[in-house]
Design an enzyme around this catalytic site. Structure first.
Site, PDB file in Angstrom:
ATOM      1  N   LYS A 204      12.001  -4.400 -19.756  1.00 20.29           N
ATOM      2  CA  LYS A 204      10.877  -3.988 -20.606  1.00 20.29           C
ATOM      3  C   LYS A 204      10.997  -4.493 -22.035  1.00 20.29           C
ATOM      4  O   LYS A 204      12.060  -4.931 -22.477  1.00 20.29           O
ATOM      5  CB  LYS A 204      10.721  -2.465 -20.553  1.00 20.29           C
ATOM      6  CG  LYS A 204      10.040  -2.051 -19.246  1.00 20.29           C
ATOM      7  CD  LYS A 204       9.555  -0.636 -19.214  1.00 20.29           C
ATOM      8  CE  LYS A 204       8.783  -0.439 -17.889  1.00 20.29           C
ATOM      9  NZ  LYS A 204       8.617   0.963 -17.538  1.00 20.29           N
ATOM     10  N   ARG A 244      14.515   2.213 -11.623  1.00 18.39           N
ATOM     11  CA  ARG A 244      13.540   1.276 -11.037  1.00 18.39           C
ATOM     12  C   ARG A 244      13.787  -0.085 -11.668  1.00 18.39           C
ATOM     13  O   ARG A 244      13.582  -0.258 -12.870  1.00 18.39           O
ATOM     14  CB  ARG A 244      12.131   1.787 -11.345  1.00 18.39           C
ATOM     15  CG  ARG A 244      11.003   0.944 -10.783  1.00 18.39           C
ATOM     16  CD  ARG A 244       9.650   1.553 -11.165  1.00 18.39           C
ATOM     17  NE  ARG A 244       8.559   0.757 -10.667  1.00 18.39           N
ATOM     18  CZ  ARG A 244       8.119  -0.347 -11.257  1.00 18.39           C
ATOM     19  NH1 ARG A 244       8.650  -0.767 -12.368  1.00 18.39           N
ATOM     20  NH2 ARG A 244       7.114  -1.032 -10.727  1.00 18.39           N
TER      21      ARG A 244
HETATM   22  N1  PMM Z   1       7.000   0.966 -14.978  1.00 19.34           N
HETATM   23  C1  PMM Z   1       6.124   0.079 -14.479  1.00 19.34           C
HETATM   24  C2  PMM Z   1       5.480   0.322 -13.256  1.00 19.34           C
HETATM   25  N2  PMM Z   1       5.729   1.436 -12.551  1.00 19.34           N
HETATM   26  N3  PMM Z   1       6.880   3.471 -12.312  1.00 19.34           N
HETATM   27  C3  PMM Z   1       7.719   4.393 -12.801  1.00 19.34           C
HETATM   28  N4  PMM Z   1       7.961   5.521 -12.106  1.00 19.34           N
HETATM   29  N5  PMM Z   1       8.372   4.216 -13.989  1.00 19.34           N
HETATM   30  C4  PMM Z   1       8.180   3.106 -14.755  1.00 19.34           C
HETATM   31  O1  PMM Z   1       8.775   3.005 -15.837  1.00 19.34           O
HETATM   32  C5  PMM Z   1       7.261   2.115 -14.279  1.00 19.34           C
HETATM   33  C6  PMM Z   1       6.620   2.352 -13.034  1.00 19.34           C
HETATM   34  C7  PMM Z   1       5.823  -1.168 -15.247  1.00 19.34           C
HETATM   35  O2  PMM Z   1       6.775  -2.148 -15.012  1.00 19.34           O
HETATM   36  P1  PMM Z   1       6.554  -3.416 -14.010  1.00 19.34           P
HETATM   37  O3  PMM Z   1       5.333  -4.149 -14.505  1.00 19.34           O
HETATM   38  O4  PMM Z   1       7.788  -4.188 -14.109  1.00 19.34           O
HETATM   39  O5  PMM Z   1       6.335  -2.895 -12.626  1.00 19.34           O
END
Ligand code: PMM
Length: 277
Positions: A204, A244
């Site tokens: 991030k 995650r």
């Molecule tokens: N961040 C993203 C997408 N889904 N779900 C949860 N539970 N927590 C998060 O911090 C989160 C998520 C955005 O990141 P990406 O674009 O790399 O999927």
């Protein structure tokens, strides 16, 4: 939890897994690398992103969920929509990961409660196109804790079982990097919520800004892996249930190292009782 975005526009892996066959291959690789869950999403939540409709979201995720579940992979579906959650559960998903914590779709809590599905409720204040304007906090740790506590109460009142619920502070969602570091520094404050914790810091912007070069240019997303692993190590040591991440093996290794050190210290595994998945 390994990230599998079947989107054209996610910030770090956008476009890479648009083709369902490539996505399934990548999901299998994430599982082989040690992911206990593969998180399939069809709608980007990067800052500024606009929404896709339910039909397109489901066209992207359902074949991938179905194929991975058929291969015995535990799949979570990353969606804010009750209809997509229900269809993904029908297709074999084991968990619903809702970045809006039930706020984006009033039908979500009912669907999750009825199916008795494990559910991750993330801290959220608004959709991606407006969230950068929603990052005013008096005290980010206390405010996120209290806003998540209100969500937990509402979700339990809607019939979701306490032992099916996990929470997530939502790093990068209506939060500056500064807010993210405060939350990471005080994860223990979220123990008051009484639910297992998920943390999503992988690649991030807060890591990119921390690792910026002399001119202030953020480190590109594909070179934030070691920092991601460092966050996983800290999170595991703080007793976080799940991280995650895009690259699973380094984080899975880090979790094993932390578990082994805690075992040598005479502690049991750092996984909280009652994990929902
Ligand atoms: N961040 C993203 C997408 N889904 N779900 C949860 N539970 N927590 C998060 O911090 C989160 C998520 C955005 O990141 P990406 O674009 O790399 O999927």
């Amino acid at each position: 939890m390994g990230v599998l975005n079947t989107t054209p526009d996610s910030f770090s892996d956008g476009g890479a897994w648009l083709d369902a066959h490539a996505a399934v291959r990548h999901g299998l690789a994430l599982a082989a690398d040690g992911a206990d869950l593969v998180d399939v999403g069809g709608e980007s939540t990067r800052p500024g992103a606009s929404r896709v409709d339910a039909e397109e979201e489901q066209r992207r995720v359902l074949p991938v969920v179905r194929a991975l579940a058929a291969e015995g992979v535990a799949v979570s579906v990353d969606t804010m929509r009750a209809s997509t959650a229900a269809a993904a559960l029908d297709a074999g998903a084991a968990l619903v990961n809702d970045v809006s914590g039930g706020l984006a779709d009033p039908s979500m809590s009912g669907v999750v409660a009825e199916r008795e599905a494990p559910y991750v409720a993330m801290h959220w204040r608004g959709h991606s196109d407006v969230m950068s304007g929603l990052s005013d906090y008096d005290d980010v740790v206390a405010d996120v804790r209290d806003e998540l506590a209100a969500r937990v109460q509402a979700l339990l009142a809607a019939g979701i079982r306490a032992d099916r619920l996990a929470v997530d502070p939502g790093l990068g969602f209506a939060k500056t990097g500064e807010h993210g570091w405060s939350l990471l520094a005080h994860l223990d404050a979220l123990d008051a919520l009484g639910a297992p914790l998920l943390v999503g810091a992988s690649r991030k912007g807060m890591l990119g800004a921390l690792l910026a070069d002399e001119s202030g240019t953020p480190r590109p997303a594909d070179r934030r892996e070691d920092a991601t692993t460092a966050v996983t190590t800290l999170a595991a040591a703080a007793g976080v249930w799940c991280v995650r991440v895009h690259e699973v093996r380094p984080s899975a290794d880090a979790v094993r190292v932390v578990a082994r050190v805690l075992a040598a210290r005479g502690c049991v595994a750092p996984v909280p009782a009652g994990s929902p998945a």
